[in-house]
Design an enzyme around this catalytic site. Structure first.
Site, short mmCIF file in Angstrom:
data_model
loop_
_atom_site.label_atom_id
_atom_site.label_comp_id
_atom_site.label_asym_id
_atom_site.label_seq_id
_atom_site.Cartn_x
_atom_site.Cartn_y
_atom_site.Cartn_z
N ARG A 206 0.82 -1.21 0.00
CA ARG A 206 0.00 0.00 0.00
C ARG A 206 0.86 1.26 0.00
O ARG A 206 0.38 2.34 -0.37
CB ARG A 206 -0.93 0.02 1.23
CG ARG A 206 -1.96 -1.09 1.25
CD ARG A 206 -2.95 -0.93 0.12
NE ARG A 206 -3.66 0.35 0.21
CZ ARG A 206 -4.26 0.95 -0.81
NH1 ARG A 206 -4.22 0.40 -2.01
NH2 ARG A 206 -4.90 2.09 -0.64
N HIS A 207 2.11 1.14 0.42
CA HIS A 207 3.03 2.28 0.40
C HIS A 207 3.63 2.37 -1.00
O HIS A 207 4.58 1.67 -1.34
CB HIS A 207 4.10 2.10 1.48
CG HIS A 207 3.51 2.01 2.85
ND1 HIS A 207 3.31 3.10 3.66
CD2 HIS A 207 3.03 0.95 3.54
CE1 HIS A 207 2.74 2.73 4.79
NE2 HIS A 207 2.56 1.42 4.75
N SER B 11 8.34 -14.10 -8.76
CA SER B 11 7.13 -14.39 -9.53
C SER B 11 6.83 -15.88 -9.53
O SER B 11 7.69 -16.71 -9.86
CB SER B 11 7.30 -13.92 -10.98
OG SER B 11 6.22 -14.37 -11.78
N ARG C 39 4.91 -17.18 -11.57
CA ARG C 39 4.75 -17.59 -12.97
C ARG C 39 6.06 -18.17 -13.51
O ARG C 39 6.05 -19.03 -14.38
CB ARG C 39 4.34 -16.39 -13.82
CG ARG C 39 3.00 -15.79 -13.44
CD ARG C 39 2.65 -14.64 -14.37
NE ARG C 39 2.36 -15.15 -15.72
CZ ARG C 39 2.33 -14.37 -16.80
NH1 ARG C 39 2.60 -13.08 -16.71
NH2 ARG C 39 2.03 -14.89 -17.98
N LEU D 6 14.56 8.09 2.07
CA LEU D 6 14.46 8.16 3.53
C LEU D 6 13.20 8.87 4.01
O LEU D 6 12.59 8.45 5.00
CB LEU D 6 15.70 8.87 4.09
CG LEU D 6 15.86 8.87 5.61
CD1 LEU D 6 15.92 7.45 6.16
CD2 LEU D 6 17.11 9.65 6.03
N ARG E 269 3.61 1.90 10.24
CA ARG E 269 3.72 0.47 10.52
C ARG E 269 4.33 0.15 11.88
O ARG E 269 4.34 -1.01 12.29
CB ARG E 269 4.53 -0.21 9.41
CG ARG E 269 3.84 -0.13 8.05
CD ARG E 269 2.39 -0.59 8.13
NE ARG E 269 1.69 -0.46 6.85
CZ ARG E 269 0.43 -0.82 6.65
NH1 ARG E 269 -0.28 -1.32 7.65
NH2 ARG E 269 -0.14 -0.66 5.47
#
Length: 306
Positions: free
Chosen positions: A92-93, A102, A104, A190, A200
């Site tokens: 979300r950041h 991956s 895949r 930073l 967080r």
């Protein structure tokens, strides 16, 4: 200024710092440190690094006044191994650069997160998104861990069978649970890293991602100790007050405000309420009411942003 080398950061490059049962965080590279921040800030008038005390003072000034661009001159690159459910909160950041393994192209490893007994708790009654503070009884926790482990093993066995039968890896993976570990390289400047950490490390964040954030905070301290100390002092352990809260705080402290009275304070005076900037009188009621007063007093008690 040449390439900025920070001995404390060099000493921990590529070292794995364990998080959770199978996860880790590694600092794989960094660009700049405290010296880079002050150099960027002083470039306008041509003065470089001074004494540590002067540099730390400048960094603290920049942090307090939200002059963010010098902090953006510093960047850190991490290699992180983490459960997918933590990764989905983390992603979300959006100000970082990310490259994730991956499913895949690769066969996913048989590695799943299993919470410790002490981390198995019921749904919180007052936090919609969190767990209760008290863990479940040992017997109940063991039963739940058993169920989680059983489900993880079954899911991976099915995944392996599908791969062996020739099913495309991109389809074989779709029933794997969120507890599966993934890995990525995550690079961020930073300023935005401090924003990530402030959110967080908050007690409302899920415990598992808080543990990653704590580890990253200590790694960041090695790269930019003065900036990290200023972040902790001014942001992580600080709170903000809105205008109404500042008025109430001044009322309680008996501190006179600057400037002419505003329409709001004039109205308060006419109504017989406390006026910001005037010492509180005996029996005077708070300026704030209801939930606003509760939030304000909780800030004072806990020292946390509400």
């Amino acid at each position: 200024m040449a390439h900025c080398v920070v001995p404390e950061a060099e000493a921990i490059l590529d070292r794995e710092f364990k998080v959770l049962d199978k996860g880790f965080v590694r600092l794989v590279d960094y660009l700049g440190g405290d010296a880079r921040i002050v150099q960027a800030a002083r470039v306008s008038y041509g003065e470089g690094t001074k004494s540590y005390r002067e540099d730390a003072g400048l960094i603290d000034y920049l942090m307090r006044h939200e002059h963010t661009s010098p902090f953006e001159q510093v960047a850190l690159s991490f290699h992180v191994k983490l459960p997918i459910f933590v990764a989905r909160q983390w992603i979300r950041h959006r100000t970082a650069r990310v490259n994730e393994i991956s499913g895949r192209y690769s066969i996913m490893k048989d590695e799943f997160y299993l919470p410790a007994d002490a981390d198995v708790a019921a749904q919180s009654e007052d936090k919609k998104q969190g767990r209760a503070e008290e863990p479940m009884e040992a017997a109940e926790a063991a039963k739940i861990r058993n169920l989680l482990d059983k489900g993880q093993r079954a899911a991976y066995e099915d995944y392996s069978s599908l791969v062996e039968e020739g099913l495309a890896r991109e389809l074989a993976r779709i029933n794997l649970p969120l507890s599966l570990y993934t890995e990525w390289y995550w690079q961020i400047d930073l300023h935005n890293l401090f924003r990530f950490l402030s959110l967080r490390l908050d007690p409302h964040a899920q415990k598992e991602i808080r543990l990653y954030a704590r580890t990253m905070l200590e790694i960041t301290r090695a790269v930019a100790p003065a900036a990290t100390e200023s972040f902790e002092r001014n942001i992580l352990h600080g709170v903000r007050f809105n205008g109404a809260e500042m008025a109430e705080l001044k009322r309680r402290l008996g501190v006179a405000g600057k400037g002419a009275p505003t329409e709001a304070t004039a109205g308060m005076a006419k109504a017989g309420n406390a006026v910001p900037g005037k010492a509180p009188e005996q029996g005077q009621e708070p300026l704030l009411k209801g939930k606003a007063l509760e939030r304000f007093e909780e800030k004072l008690r806990s020292g946390k942003q509400i």
